[in-house]
Design an enzyme around this catalytic site. Structure first.
Site, PDB file in Angstrom:
ATOM      1  N   LYS A   1       1.215  -2.534 -16.938  1.00 45.47           N
ATOM      2  CA  LYS A   1       1.716  -1.708 -17.480  1.00 45.47           C
ATOM      3  C   LYS A   1       2.535  -2.307 -18.857  1.00 45.47           C
ATOM      4  O   LYS A   1       3.042  -3.273 -18.560  1.00 45.47           O
ATOM      5  CB  LYS A   1       2.631  -0.450 -16.844  1.00 45.47           C
ATOM      6  CG  LYS A   1       2.721   0.937 -17.610  1.00 45.47           C
ATOM      7  CD  LYS A   1       1.304   1.579 -17.237  1.00 45.47           C
ATOM      8  CE  LYS A   1       1.312   3.092 -17.820  1.00 45.47           C
ATOM      9  NZ  LYS A   1       0.301   3.893 -17.364  1.00 45.47           N
TER      10      LYS A   1
ATOM     11  N   GLY B   1      -2.857  16.955 -20.528  1.00 48.22           N
ATOM     12  CA  GLY B   1      -2.444  18.337 -19.898  1.00 48.22           C
ATOM     13  C   GLY B   1      -3.467  19.152 -20.608  1.00 48.22           C
ATOM     14  O   GLY B   1      -4.044  20.288 -20.308  1.00 48.22           O
TER      15      GLY B   1
ATOM     16  N   GLY C   1       3.022  19.997 -19.681  1.00 49.85           N
ATOM     17  CA  GLY C   1       2.558  18.981 -20.655  1.00 49.85           C
ATOM     18  C   GLY C   1       1.235  19.466 -21.067  1.00 49.85           C
ATOM     19  O   GLY C   1       0.155  20.045 -20.627  1.00 49.85           O
TER      20      GLY C   1
ATOM     21  N   GLY D   1      -0.488  17.110 -23.791  1.00 50.05           N
ATOM     22  CA  GLY D   1      -0.882  15.978 -24.543  1.00 50.05           C
ATOM     23  C   GLY D   1      -2.193  15.753 -24.033  1.00 50.05           C
ATOM     24  O   GLY D   1      -2.974  16.965 -23.863  1.00 50.05           O
ATOM     25  N   ASN D   2      -2.770  14.265 -24.173  1.00 48.78           N
ATOM     26  CA  ASN D   2      -4.047  14.149 -23.887  1.00 48.78           C
ATOM     27  C   ASN D   2      -4.536  14.800 -22.446  1.00 48.78           C
ATOM     28  O   ASN D   2      -5.465  15.620 -22.397  1.00 48.78           O
ATOM     29  CB  ASN D   2      -4.321  12.599 -23.631  1.00 48.78           C
ATOM     30  CG  ASN D   2      -5.644  12.323 -23.494  1.00 48.78           C
ATOM     31  OD1 ASN D   2      -5.777  12.404 -21.998  1.00 48.78           O
ATOM     32  ND2 ASN D   2      -6.644  11.771 -24.227  1.00 48.78           N
TER      33      ASN D   2
HETATM   34  P1  NAD Z   1       0.642  12.345 -24.238  1.00 52.00           P
HETATM   35  O1  NAD Z   1       1.724  11.744 -24.949  1.00 52.00           O
HETATM   36  O2  NAD Z   1      -0.612  12.616 -24.706  1.00 52.00           O
HETATM   37  O3  NAD Z   1       1.398  13.722 -23.896  1.00 52.00           O
HETATM   38  C1  NAD Z   1       2.693  13.850 -23.144  1.00 52.00           C
HETATM   39  C2  NAD Z   1       2.993  15.353 -23.046  1.00 52.00           C
HETATM   40  O4  NAD Z   1       4.154  15.577 -22.550  1.00 52.00           O
HETATM   41  C3  NAD Z   1       3.195  16.146 -24.432  1.00 52.00           C
HETATM   42  O5  NAD Z   1       2.474  17.158 -24.459  1.00 52.00           O
HETATM   43  C4  NAD Z   1       4.640  16.366 -24.419  1.00 52.00           C
HETATM   44  O6  NAD Z   1       4.900  17.297 -25.390  1.00 52.00           O
HETATM   45  C5  NAD Z   1       4.967  16.379 -23.083  1.00 52.00           C
HETATM   46  N1  NAD Z   1       6.293  16.474 -22.753  1.00 52.00           N
HETATM   47  C6  NAD Z   1       6.997  15.308 -22.978  1.00 52.00           C
HETATM   48  N2  NAD Z   1       8.221  15.392 -22.610  1.00 52.00           N
HETATM   49  C7  NAD Z   1       8.159  16.539 -21.925  1.00 52.00           C
HETATM   50  C8  NAD Z   1       9.287  17.312 -21.200  1.00 52.00           C
HETATM   51  N3  NAD Z   1      10.513  16.806 -20.995  1.00 52.00           N
HETATM   52  N4  NAD Z   1       8.752  18.499 -20.540  1.00 52.00           N
HETATM   53  C9  NAD Z   1       7.707  18.847 -20.532  1.00 52.00           C
HETATM   54  N5  NAD Z   1       6.671  18.297 -21.284  1.00 52.00           N
HETATM   55  C10 NAD Z   1       6.845  17.150 -21.890  1.00 52.00           C
HETATM   56  O7  NAD Z   1       0.387  11.602 -22.757  1.00 52.00           O
HETATM   57  P2  NAD Z   1      -0.786  11.700 -21.682  1.00 52.00           P
HETATM   58  O8  NAD Z   1      -1.497  10.563 -21.720  1.00 52.00           O
HETATM   59  O9  NAD Z   1      -1.048  13.003 -21.783  1.00 52.00           O
HETATM   60  O10 NAD Z   1       0.028  11.251 -20.626  1.00 52.00           O
HETATM   61  C11 NAD Z   1       0.686  12.228 -19.839  1.00 52.00           C
HETATM   62  C12 NAD Z   1       1.025  11.802 -18.213  1.00 52.00           C
HETATM   63  O11 NAD Z   1      -0.286  11.414 -17.759  1.00 52.00           O
HETATM   64  C13 NAD Z   1       2.010  10.507 -18.266  1.00 52.00           C
HETATM   65  O12 NAD Z   1       2.671  10.646 -17.077  1.00 52.00           O
HETATM   66  C14 NAD Z   1       0.896   9.554 -18.182  1.00 52.00           C
HETATM   67  O13 NAD Z   1       1.300   8.289 -17.812  1.00 52.00           O
HETATM   68  C15 NAD Z   1      -0.099  10.033 -17.183  1.00 52.00           C
HETATM   69  N6  NAD Z   1      -1.530   9.517 -17.132  1.00 52.00           N
HETATM   70  C16 NAD Z   1      -2.020   9.158 -18.324  1.00 52.00           C
HETATM   71  C17 NAD Z   1      -3.357   8.906 -18.297  1.00 52.00           C
HETATM   72  C18 NAD Z   1      -4.373   8.859 -19.705  1.00 52.00           C
HETATM   73  O14 NAD Z   1      -5.472   8.475 -19.604  1.00 52.00           O
HETATM   74  N7  NAD Z   1      -3.708   9.002 -20.913  1.00 52.00           N
HETATM   75  C19 NAD Z   1      -4.028   8.571 -17.067  1.00 52.00           C
HETATM   76  C20 NAD Z   1      -3.359   8.554 -16.234  1.00 52.00           C
HETATM   77  C21 NAD Z   1      -2.025   9.060 -16.286  1.00 52.00           C
END
Ligand code: NAD
Length: 410
Positions: free
Chosen positions: A101, A216, A211, A213-214
């Site tokens: 990571k 959620g 959440g 983001g991507n």
């Molecule tokens: P992202 O940056 O696209 O989205 C993050 C989201 O979390 C945003 O909507 C943000 O507003 C929200 N957020 C931040 N702080 C917050 C809080 N205090 N309360 C509620 N919401 C909050 O990130 P992502 O890629 O969607 O990743 C989200 C999670 O999924 C992370 O834990 C990441 O490690 C995990 N993950 C992502 C992937 C991937 O392919 N992108 C793969 C496996 C795991």
């Protein structure tokens, strides 16, 4: 709080359940390599220095793999933990990778496009000699995107003087990305949920997603398309709730237009209210440590699908186990992302690309098989799915360590 304390507590539990010895524990508790970097970035006004990490946790099963996070909360404990969970995740879905990571301590919310590009390229210049298609393959994570992966790839290829698309995954399709990668984490989670709830009518099931983001936003979109009742979503600023089901497509359009959920017409709720809603499925898809012991005590969801990494504390896990609330653990539930990253890397190595249907078909098979593998181990040890997933992954990693001669054969 040091997130790595959670890893130690998780491993302590597994040590007891699976009777691990001290040598095995030492391997599991020790990251192979920790890289810390300080580097300058040309900002719109002057030069600023940033601090970043890359942790290569365990490479017994193959080159290490794991995302890069841009977040002000990044610290060594967090990056180490995420790298450890990546090693387990790749082993759970049985793809030939170890775990890594990376992260930079930075809040990129107010960055201009140029500043973001400069930061992404500078981070790669700082770590280029430890990454590579057969060594360590980064990908997107929180606040990093396919656009950022494109800049990172370009910087790496400029340094190396050749095309090496397999050095990074989660790229845009035009420069070697895989069909389906963008929503693969959520797709994998949705397939697992469907399989777990086989026989139930999605229209009768309510879902809350933390959440947007991507991960959620895509899980909300996919589950909405599959006719589940998505009643709540949230981002870092606000939560939205409608007990009759939200119009997820309209929320996605609003988010695309305004960049947040603020201003969307629905009942507003806080993130803590969302976590404690009376729903069938709760999907944490934001940050680690969201389901604490207190939240677990008050939680009303009947099932938790962990799409964020490490959203449940070990103390909360104990409460959930006592309350018999099943958790589909992160290292299984969100492994669709790294699985399609693996497909992307395979396609890059071959220079031959698959259709979206082929990708989704292969992904679906791996996710269903992995759920069944984890269930089998959990049953064998009479334990939770999280412990089952840990034991399955740890056994696979330790078997590779033994074959390499790093552990004595027992
Ligand atoms: P992202 O940056 O696209 O989205 C993050 C989201 O979390 C945003 O909507 C943000 O507003 C929200 N957020 C931040 N702080 C917050 C809080 N205090 N309360 C509620 N919401 C909050 O990130 P992502 O890629 O969607 O990743 C989200 C999670 O999924 C992370 O834990 C990441 O490690 C995990 N993950 C992502 C992937 C991937 O392919 N992108 C793969 C496996 C795991």
């Amino acid at each position: 709080m040091d997130v790595f304390e959670n890893v130690k507590k998780q491993l302590d539990r597994i040590k007891k359940i699976a009777s691990l010895n001290d040598n095995e524990m030492q391997i599991l508790l020790s990251p192979k390599r920790i890289i810390q970097v300080n580097f300058p970035v040309k900002m719109d006004k002057g030069i600023k220095r940033f601090h970043g990490y890359r942790v290569q946790y365990n490479d017994a099963r193959g080159p290490v793999k794991g995302g890069i996070r841009f977040s002000q909360n990044v610290d060594l404990g967090e990056v180490k933990s995420l790298a450890f969970w990546m090693a387990l995740k790749c082993a759970v879905v049985d793809i030939p990778y170890g775990g890594a990571k990376g992260g930079v301590e930075v809040d990129v919310h107010d960055f201009s496009e140029r500043e973001l590009e400069n930061l992404s390229r500078a981070y790669i210049r700082a770590i280029y000699d430890v990454i590579g298609p057969t060594k360590d393959i980064p990908a997107p994570d929180m606040y990093t995107t396919p656009r950022i992966m494109a800049w990172m790839l370009d910087e790496y290829e400029k340094i190396k003087g050749e095309h090496l698309p397999g050095v990074i995954t989660g790229k845009p399709i035009e420069i070697g990305g895989s069909a389906g990668r963008e929503y693969s984490t959520s797709q994998g989670g949705a397939v697992i949920l469907k399989e777990y709830l086989k026989g139930k009518n999605p229209e009768d099931l309510t879902v809350a997603v933390q959440g947007f983001g991507n991960v959620g936003s895509f899980i909300a979109k996919i589950l909405h398309q599959w006719r589940y009742n998505v009643v709540a979503v949230s981002d870092s600023r606000i939560g939205l709730y409608d007990k009759n089901g939200l119009n997820v497509d309209a929320i996605l359009k609003h988010k695309e237009k305004t960049g947040s959920l603020l201003g969307f017409k629905a009942k507003e709720i806080t993130n803590s209210e969302l976590l404690e809603l009376d729903v069938d499925v709760l999907v944490p898809a934001a940050l680690e440590n969201q389901i604490t012991k207190d939240v677990a005590d008050n939680l009303k969801a009947k099932l938790i699908l962990e799409l964020a990494n490490g959203p449940t504390t070990p103390e909360a896990d104990v409460v959930l186990e006592k309350r018999k609330i099943p958790v589909i653990p992160d290292i299984l539930a969100n492994a669709g992302g790294v699985t399609v990253s693996y497909f992307e890397w395979v396609q890059n190595q071959y220079g031959y690309y698959w259709t979206e249907e082929e990708v989704l078909d292969k992904l679906g098979r791996i996710m269903v098989k992995s759920l069944n593998d984890v269930r089998k181990v959990a049953q064998e040890y009479n334990t939770t799915l999280r412990n089952g997933a840990f034991i399955l992954a740890i056994k696979r990693i330790l078997a590779a360590e033994q074959l390499r001669g790093n552990l004595e054969l027992l």
